[in-house]
Structure formats: structure tokens, C-alpha cells
Design an enzyme around this catalytic site. Sequence first.
Site, PDB file in Angstrom:
ATOM      1  N   GLY A 164       0.813  -1.208   0.000  1.00 32.83           N
ATOM      2  CA  GLY A 164       0.000   0.000   0.000  1.00 32.83           C
ATOM      3  C   GLY A 164       0.845   1.255   0.000  1.00 32.83           C
ATOM      4  N   ALA A 165       2.017   1.179  -0.613  1.00 27.82           N
ATOM      5  CA  ALA A 165       2.991   2.275  -0.546  1.00 27.82           C
ATOM      6  C   ALA A 165       2.840   3.278  -1.687  1.00 27.82           C
ATOM      7  CB  ALA A 165       4.407   1.705  -0.544  1.00 27.82           C
ATOM      8  N   GLY A 219      11.354  10.089  -2.070  1.00 34.14           N
ATOM      9  CA  GLY A 219      12.074   9.464  -0.968  1.00 34.14           C
ATOM     10  C   GLY A 219      13.574   9.627  -1.083  1.00 34.14           C
ATOM     11  N   TYR A 226     -15.669  -3.244   5.175  1.00 31.50           N
ATOM     12  CA  TYR A 226     -14.451  -2.610   5.680  1.00 31.50           C
ATOM     13  C   TYR A 226     -14.319  -2.846   7.186  1.00 31.50           C
ATOM     14  CZ  TYR A 226     -10.875   0.912   6.566  1.00 31.50           C
ATOM     15  OH  TYR A 226      -9.719   1.558   6.957  1.00 31.50           O
ATOM     16  N   ALA A 227     -15.395  -2.629   7.914  1.00 33.59           N
ATOM     17  CA  ALA A 227     -15.363  -2.868   9.361  1.00 33.59           C
ATOM     18  C   ALA A 227     -15.049  -4.331   9.651  1.00 33.59           C
ATOM     19  CB  ALA A 227     -16.688  -2.466   9.993  1.00 33.59           C
ATOM     20  N   ALA A 247     -13.511  -6.548   7.663  1.00 36.70           N
ATOM     21  CA  ALA A 247     -12.159  -6.900   7.229  1.00 36.70           C
ATOM     22  C   ALA A 247     -11.115  -6.408   8.215  1.00 36.70           C
ATOM     23  CB  ALA A 247     -11.889  -6.325   5.841  1.00 36.70           C
ATOM     24  N   LYS A 248     -11.294  -5.203   8.724  1.00 35.75           N
ATOM     25  CA  LYS A 248     -10.327  -4.667   9.673  1.00 35.75           C
ATOM     26  C   LYS A 248     -10.394  -5.410  11.010  1.00 35.75           C
ATOM     27  CE  LYS A 248      -8.184  -1.699   7.157  1.00 35.75           C
ATOM     28  NZ  LYS A 248      -6.795  -2.033   6.730  1.00 35.75           N
TER      29      LYS A 248
END
Length: 249
Positions: free
Chosen positions: A14-15, A51, A153-154, A156-157
Site C-alpha cells: 500500500g505504498a 524518498g 471494511y469494518a 475486514a479490519k
Amino acid sequence: MEIRFDGERVIVTGAGHGIGRGIAQEFAALGAEVLALDVNKAGLDETAGGGEGLLTTGLLDVTDPAAVRSVVEGFGPASILVHSAGGVRGQVGRPLEEITPADWSDIVDVNMKGAFLMAQAVVPEMKKLRRGRIITISSGAGLGVSLTGIQAYAAAKAGEIGLTRQLAHELGPFGITVNSIAPGFVRSNPTTERQWDAYGPEGQERLTGSIFMRRTGRVEDISGLTLFLASDRAEWITGQVIQVNGGRA
């Protein structure tokens, strides 16, 4: 307290934007060899361009088991994994009866299945090293309810947090710590900016008013704790879910 990561190999998913980008860049600035992964090539190009240090990028769909194994093996033994890939995949809150199985799977797979596949891929080499750090970027939604109203989402988290605790139990004897950071509302990417805008002035004021620090989060609020948990200073911290949310009632 100076923390450095010279000689460490670090993988960050997720970068391509937001929290994942900030984490990848900070590890590289502190001496690590970093592999920054995402499905978004344009975002990865920005990550690399902004970076310093030894930071390389790679395209990866974290829900693809074969691709995950190939990328991890190609990078070499990693001592630190940060799984920041996830999000809501462009979805918005809708009533339960309108959610299709594909909608559900799309979110659950990138958040929870991705965390599982990435951990599965890095653990064999960590076991050989007898040392490792796995950090998942979950969400306050996994401990309560999602501000987005998105059921998957809830769920999965919450599942990602459960996986974190289970892996900490399993991998502790090998010197591998597994922890999760649960951010509050961090304005870090286009999705969170759209969510912020959708609240309007009154909703924004209500949200910030419910936070003890009276502001939304910043990427560095999350990356700072990530660096600490990945360091030797945190070698007896595992199985924990740490909320970074500015304080909430």
C-alpha cells in the site's frame, strides 16, 4: 532515542500513497533497504521520487498468492513487513441489502486476505533469522464501527486485528513480533479527502470536536509508531492493537 534500520530489508504494501508511502520513505531514510509495493504505478513513481535512501518499488496485487510469493522471494529475506494495503476500493456506504458478494470480497480480500498472504510469504525467512517484525495497519473501524458505513471494511479490519493476535501467538517463539496500528481519521489519500469533503463544514467540525486533540491525523502520526514497533526497542511488544486517533470518547 535514535532508531536506525541499516542492513534491514523492509517490505511495505500500500505504498503508492498516504500512510504506506510515508512509512516506506521513512524506513529508507533511516537506512533500510525498502521494497514499496502497490497496484498503482503512478503512485509508486511518486513514492520513489519523493524518498531518499535505498527504496525500490514493485507492482503487486496482494490478493494474488503466486504474485505475492514471487515478489517476496525476489526481494530476498525481509526482517520487517508492514501491511498497509487496503481501504474501501472506491466504495461508499450503502444499505446492507444492496451489497453484492463481489463488493464484499473486493474489500475483504485486499485488507484481510492480503495481510494473510504477505505474512505467509515472509515468515519462512524470518523464522530462519529467528527475528522479525510484522505490523498491520488496521483501523479504528475494526474495533468499533466504520465512519464510512461500509460493512465489509469494518469486518475486514476486525479480521485483520484477529489475524494479528493469532500470528503473534504462533510466531512469538521464533522471535517474531506481530502488532497492529489502528489509525483514526487520517487525511492521507484521495479517498479520505473525498470522505472529508463529503462531511461538509458542520460534519467536519463535529468530527474534529470529538477528537481530544481537536485535529485529524497526519501520516507521521502513524509512521512514527510503526518505526518504533519495528525497532529493537519494541522486542517485547507483540499481539497488541494500538489506536492512534488523537483520543476519542
